[in-house]
Design a protein around this motif. Structure first.
Motif, PDB file in Angstrom:
ATOM      1  N   THR A   9      -3.348  -1.008  -6.533  1.00 36.54           N
ATOM      2  CA  THR A   9      -4.705  -1.873  -7.001  1.00 36.54           C
ATOM      3  C   THR A   9      -6.037  -0.714  -5.716  1.00 36.54           C
ATOM      4  OG1 THR A   9      -4.295  -3.035  -4.289  1.00 36.54           O
ATOM      5  CG2 THR A   9      -4.317  -3.977  -7.193  1.00 36.54           C
ATOM      6  N   CYS A  10      -5.590  -0.432  -5.505  1.00 34.81           N
ATOM      7  CA  CYS A  10      -6.348   0.761  -4.121  1.00 34.81           C
ATOM      8  C   CYS A  10      -7.255   2.263  -4.779  1.00 34.81           C
ATOM      9  CB  CYS A  10      -5.062   1.382  -3.441  1.00 34.81           C
ATOM     10  SG  CYS A  10      -5.949   3.096  -2.145  1.00 34.81           S
ATOM     11  N   PRO A  11      -8.385   1.905  -5.048  1.00 38.61           N
ATOM     12  CA  PRO A  11      -9.015   2.731  -5.412  1.00 38.61           C
ATOM     13  C   PRO A  11      -8.823   4.217  -4.980  1.00 38.61           C
ATOM     14  CG  PRO A  11     -10.651   1.903  -3.987  1.00 38.61           C
ATOM     15  CD  PRO A  11      -8.898   0.903  -3.676  1.00 38.61           C
ATOM     16  N   TYR A  12      -8.239   4.505  -3.826  1.00 34.97           N
ATOM     17  CA  TYR A  12      -7.993   5.748  -3.341  1.00 34.97           C
ATOM     18  C   TYR A  12      -6.673   6.314  -4.066  1.00 34.97           C
ATOM     19  CZ  TYR A  12     -11.241   4.163   0.428  1.00 34.97           C
ATOM     20  OH  TYR A  12     -12.393   3.541   0.273  1.00 34.97           O
ATOM     21  N   SER A  13      -6.383   5.633  -3.879  1.00 27.78           N
ATOM     22  CA  SER A  13      -4.632   6.131  -4.404  1.00 27.78           C
ATOM     23  C   SER A  13      -5.168   6.395  -6.453  1.00 27.78           C
ATOM     24  CB  SER A  13      -3.732   4.802  -4.594  1.00 27.78           C
ATOM     25  OG  SER A  13      -3.222   4.466  -3.254  1.00 27.78           O
ATOM     26  N   SER A  36       2.336  -5.427   3.152  1.00 29.54           N
ATOM     27  CA  SER A  36       3.827  -5.700   3.773  1.00 29.54           C
ATOM     28  C   SER A  36       4.131  -4.098   4.169  1.00 29.54           C
ATOM     29  CB  SER A  36       4.405  -6.605   2.874  1.00 29.54           C
ATOM     30  OG  SER A  36       4.861  -5.624   1.687  1.00 29.54           O
ATOM     31  N   LYS A  37       3.441  -3.351   4.779  1.00 32.56           N
ATOM     32  CA  LYS A  37       3.725  -1.938   5.704  1.00 32.56           C
ATOM     33  C   LYS A  37       5.260  -1.514   5.218  1.00 32.56           C
ATOM     34  CE  LYS A  37      -0.511  -0.548   7.593  1.00 32.56           C
ATOM     35  NZ  LYS A  37      -0.735  -0.758   8.558  1.00 32.56           N
ATOM     36  N   SER A  38       4.919  -0.294   3.879  1.00 32.94           N
ATOM     37  CA  SER A  38       6.274  -0.115   3.394  1.00 32.94           C
ATOM     38  C   SER A  38       6.881   0.482   5.036  1.00 32.94           C
ATOM     39  CB  SER A  38       6.307   0.921   2.182  1.00 32.94           C
ATOM     40  OG  SER A  38       6.440   2.080   2.521  1.00 32.94           O
ATOM     41  N   GLY A  48       0.100   4.974   7.891  1.00 25.50           N
ATOM     42  CA  GLY A  48       0.114   3.419   7.732  1.00 25.50           C
ATOM     43  C   GLY A  48      -0.152   3.540   6.175  1.00 25.50           C
ATOM     44  N   ARG A  49      -1.913   4.369   6.114  1.00 25.40           N
ATOM     45  CA  ARG A  49      -2.594   4.142   4.671  1.00 25.40           C
ATOM     46  C   ARG A  49      -1.487   4.229   3.895  1.00 25.40           C
ATOM     47  NH1 ARG A  49      -8.168   3.498   7.556  1.00 25.40           N
ATOM     48  NH2 ARG A  49      -7.888   5.838   7.147  1.00 25.40           N
ATOM     49  N   ALA A  50      -2.497   4.397   2.218  1.00 24.47           N
ATOM     50  CA  ALA A  50      -1.881   4.997   0.872  1.00 24.47           C
ATOM     51  C   ALA A  50      -3.082   5.608   0.632  1.00 24.47           C
ATOM     52  CB  ALA A  50      -1.420   3.841  -0.086  1.00 24.47           C
ATOM     53  N   PRO A  51      -3.500   6.541  -0.023  1.00 22.67           N
ATOM     54  CA  PRO A  51      -2.317   7.380  -0.372  1.00 22.67           C
ATOM     55  C   PRO A  51      -1.962   8.050   0.467  1.00 22.67           C
ATOM     56  CG  PRO A  51      -4.256   8.622  -1.507  1.00 22.67           C
ATOM     57  CD  PRO A  51      -4.989   7.222  -0.451  1.00 22.67           C
ATOM     58  N   VAL A  52      -0.520   8.798   0.461  1.00 20.78           N
ATOM     59  CA  VAL A  52       0.201   9.853   1.353  1.00 20.78           C
ATOM     60  C   VAL A  52       1.022  10.702  -0.032  1.00 20.78           C
ATOM     61  CG1 VAL A  52       1.917  10.541   2.305  1.00 20.78           C
ATOM     62  CG2 VAL A  52       0.582   8.249   3.028  1.00 20.78           C
ATOM     63  N   TYR A  61      -2.594  13.230   3.582  1.00 17.55           N
ATOM     64  CA  TYR A  61      -2.944  11.680   3.877  1.00 17.55           C
ATOM     65  C   TYR A  61      -4.610  12.111   3.685  1.00 17.55           C
ATOM     66  CZ  TYR A  61      -2.830  12.629   8.732  1.00 17.55           C
ATOM     67  OH  TYR A  61      -2.696  13.039   9.555  1.00 17.55           O
ATOM     68  N   GLU A  62      -5.534  11.554   2.772  1.00 19.32           N
ATOM     69  CA  GLU A  62      -6.401  11.716   2.781  1.00 19.32           C
ATOM     70  C   GLU A  62      -6.863  11.770   1.411  1.00 19.32           C
ATOM     71  OE1 GLU A  62      -9.995   9.800   3.933  1.00 19.32           O
ATOM     72  OE2 GLU A  62      -8.609   9.422   5.598  1.00 19.32           O
ATOM     73  N   SER A  63      -7.396  10.867   0.502  1.00 20.17           N
ATOM     74  CA  SER A  63      -6.890  10.991  -1.002  1.00 20.17           C
ATOM     75  C   SER A  63      -7.886  12.381  -1.563  1.00 20.17           C
ATOM     76  CB  SER A  63      -8.033   9.871  -1.789  1.00 20.17           C
ATOM     77  OG  SER A  63      -9.505   9.669  -1.145  1.00 20.17           O
ATOM     78  N   ASN A  64      -9.394  12.497  -0.438  1.00 20.66           N
ATOM     79  CA  ASN A  64      -9.851  13.525  -1.196  1.00 20.66           C
ATOM     80  C   ASN A  64      -9.135  14.950  -0.630  1.00 20.66           C
ATOM     81  OD1 ASN A  64     -12.116  13.038  -2.573  1.00 20.66           O
ATOM     82  ND2 ASN A  64     -13.222  12.659  -0.667  1.00 20.66           N
TER      83      ASN A  64
HETATM   84  N1  LIG Z   1     -10.082   7.049   3.743  1.00 20.51           N
HETATM   85  C1  LIG Z   1      -8.988   7.194   2.749  1.00 20.51           C
HETATM   86  C2  LIG Z   1      -8.451   5.060   3.038  1.00 20.51           C
HETATM   87  C3  LIG Z   1      -7.270   4.875   2.610  1.00 20.51           C
HETATM   88  C4  LIG Z   1      -7.448   3.237   2.301  1.00 20.51           C
HETATM   89  O1  LIG Z   1      -8.116   2.843   3.318  1.00 20.51           O
HETATM   90  N2  LIG Z   1      -5.919   2.880   1.877  1.00 20.51           N
HETATM   91  C5  LIG Z   1      -5.313   1.391   1.637  1.00 20.51           C
HETATM   92  C6  LIG Z   1      -5.446   0.459   0.441  1.00 20.51           C
HETATM   93  S1  LIG Z   1      -7.025   1.172  -0.561  1.00 20.51           S
HETATM   94  C7  LIG Z   1      -4.084   1.346   3.209  1.00 20.51           C
HETATM   95  O2  LIG Z   1      -3.593   2.292   3.066  1.00 20.51           O
HETATM   96  N3  LIG Z   1      -5.137  -0.220   4.120  1.00 20.51           N
HETATM   97  C8  LIG Z   1      -3.780  -0.697   4.219  1.00 20.51           C
HETATM   98  C9  LIG Z   1      -4.789   0.366   6.264  1.00 20.51           C
HETATM   99  O3  LIG Z   1      -5.670   0.816   6.168  1.00 20.51           O
HETATM  100  O4  LIG Z   1      -3.654  -1.206   6.459  1.00 20.51           O
HETATM  101  C10 LIG Z   1      -8.569   7.785   1.538  1.00 20.51           C
HETATM  102  O5  LIG Z   1      -9.537   8.777   1.310  1.00 20.51           O
HETATM  103  O6  LIG Z   1      -7.826   8.149   1.357  1.00 20.51           O
END
Ligand SMILES: N[C@@H](CCC(=O)N[C@@H](CS)C(=O)NCC(=O)O)C(=O)O
Length: 199
Positions: A9-13, A36-38, A48-52, A61-64
């Motif tokens: 559901t993540c807009p960045y992924s 539930s952090k993988s 720990g954020r998606a996308p990677v 990491y960082e979508s752009n």
């Molecule tokens: N600026 C980052 C934002 C990534 C982001 O916020 N991902 C969210 C999901 S939409 C996430 O993993 N959140 C979990 C967390 O922050 O712990 C990008 O462009 O990739």
């Protein structure tokens, strides 16, 4: 092969899935749950954020940043402008999308209704300001689909889902959105959860 750790559901992924589908190459997508952090994600990403994106020993990491790398590795069709001046302008606009639009997403998805409504109003105003651009051109940078369209599309797709209703003056932007959503590769890039975000 490139592997994208993505959230359904993540807009960045979503941005990265769009670019992977735009390129004619093999890739692998692993769905992760950011709540539930993988363990996988925690190990490969410092935040720990998606996308990677992982390709051999490269971890991004960082979508752009991920999207520019995919575009450089697989230049057809090229999504960032080739000309240095246009490229710099495109990067500036990508930065402004984060500062003026995507910075409000956490608040909109949050539990404080007052803060969420303020964030919705800010997104609504900022989108309405750019709407007239699409009276004269098909896409963000002119008549060609580009990385800027990729970057903003996940937000436009989620407007109903986020409870954002644009005013009449934003009609050209909504027309532009429909143009993006009708691209077959855009539809291929949607997760099942994203498909049901819009009626
Ligand atoms: N600026 C980052 C934002 C990534 C982001 O916020 N991902 C969210 C999901 S939409 C996430 O993993 N959140 C979990 C967390 O922050 O712990 C990008 O462009 O990739």
């Amino acid at each position: 092969m490139m592997t994208l750790y993505s959230t359904i559901t993540c807009p960045y992924s979503h941005r990265c899935r769009i670019v992977l589908h735009e390129k004619d190459m093999d890739f692998h997508i692993i769905d992760v749950d950011p709540n539930s952090k993988s363990e996988d994600l925690a190990v490969i990403s410092p935040y720990g954020r998606a996308p990677v994106l992982v390709e051999r020993d490269l971890v991004l990491y960082e979508s752009n940043i991920i999207n520019e790398y995919i575009d450089d590795r697989f230049p057809h069709p090229q999504l960032m402008p080739a000309d240095p001046v246009m490229r710099a302008r495109a990067r500036l606009l990508l930065y402004r999308f984060e500062q003026e639009l995507f910075c409000h997403i956490d608040a909109i998805e949050g539990s404080d209704q007052k803060i969420a409504d303020k964030a919705r109003a800010a997104v609504c105003d900022n989108l309405t300001v750019i709407a007239p651009v699409f009276e004269k051109q098909k896409y963000m940078l002119g008549d060609e689909f580009s990385m800027l369209d990729v970057a903003i599309a996940p937000l436009l797709w989620r407007l109903d889902h986020y409870g954002i209703r644009l005013p009449k003056q934003a009609a050209p932007l909504l027309k532009f959105s429909e143009r993006l959503f009708s691209r077959p590769l855009f539809i291929d890039a949607l997760s099942a959860s994203e498909k049901i975000m819009r009626k």
